[in-house]
Design an enzyme around this catalytic site. Structure first.
Site, mmCIF file in Angstrom:
data_model
loop_
_atom_site.group_PDB
_atom_site.id
_atom_site.type_symbol
_atom_site.label_atom_id
_atom_site.label_comp_id
_atom_site.label_asym_id
_atom_site.label_seq_id
_atom_site.Cartn_x
_atom_site.Cartn_y
_atom_site.Cartn_z
ATOM 1 C CG ASP A 63 -2.061 -0.895 1.199
ATOM 2 O OD1 ASP A 63 -2.058 -1.825 0.369
ATOM 3 O OD2 ASP A 63 -2.998 -0.699 1.999
ATOM 4 C CG HIS A 95 2.130 -0.114 4.441
ATOM 5 N ND1 HIS A 95 1.692 -1.058 5.331
ATOM 6 C CD2 HIS A 95 1.094 0.725 4.215
ATOM 7 C CE1 HIS A 95 0.431 -0.794 5.643
ATOM 8 N NE2 HIS A 95 0.040 0.278 4.978
#
Ligand code: NI
Length: 201
Positions: free
Chosen positions: A9, A151
């Site tokens: 992400d 992430h």
């Protein structure tokens, strides 16, 4: 076959996206990048690299708000702006979105009118910024068929990814994209995985 989908992400990020791509290529692994529209607009060439390497891309909104607090029109605007940036960068239109913070409800789903993809395993890399803990946590929790939250933009995650991919491969896992993992066409106004622990309906 023990397929899992790793998801990254909040990218792209010039400090980490190239490192993630190199580690994934070295391990012959595919992943899904949930892209932040403002960052796509700043670094379109990184999105082109992600797509040309065969990874999937999802829409992570334009400015990363908590969508629950927005009107339907604002939800649509957040997703549309990110769609346009991703299309301009790569020629690809995302077919699903990842709600920021995993926050999604019936109002958000109806406004978005596209599938929402959350996760079952949260690496907590966003909280710990600790590669060793990210590594241990993913290996302890992962099961075949899982979607794993990681992430882009975190040096700790970029540093640990080569070892994590090695360990997952040794444990028999195959890293595929979210569409490959879920196989069937994803339905609008539906959350994947259905039992996502972060999903608030
Ligand atoms: Ni995010």
């Amino acid at each position: 076959m023990k397929p899992i989908a790793l998801t990254f992400d909040d990218g792209p990020d010039p400090a980490t996206t190239p490192r993630l791509l190199a580690a994934l290529a070295a391990a012959d692994a595919k992943a899904t990048f949930m892209l932040w529209g403002e960052r796509v607009a700043a670094h379109p060439q990184l999105v082109r690299q992600v797509v040309s390497a065969g990874h999937a891309v999802g829409n992570h909104t334009h400015s990363h708000p908590n969508l629950e607090g927005l009107t339907a029109a604002q939800v649509v605007a957040e997703l549309s702006r990110a769609d346009r940036a991703i299309e301009a960068a790569s020629g690809v239109t995302p077919s699903f979105f990842r709600p920021p913070y995993g926050v999604v409800n019936a109002h958000v789903l109806a406004a978005a009118n596209r599938p929402a993809v959350t996760w079952r395993v949260d690496s907590e890399d966003w909280r710990t910024h600790d590669g060793e803990r990210t590594y241990s946590r993913v290996l302890a929790l992962v099961q075949p068929g899982d979607i794993v939250l990681l992430h882009d933009g975190l040096i700790s995650t970029a540093e640990i990814l080569p070892r994590l991919l090695c360990a997952l491969t040794e444990a028999g896992y195959t890293m595929v994209t979210v569409p490959e993992l879920l196989a069937a066409p994803l339905q609008a106004q539906t959350v994947y995985p259905a039992s996502g622990i972060a999903v608030k309906m």
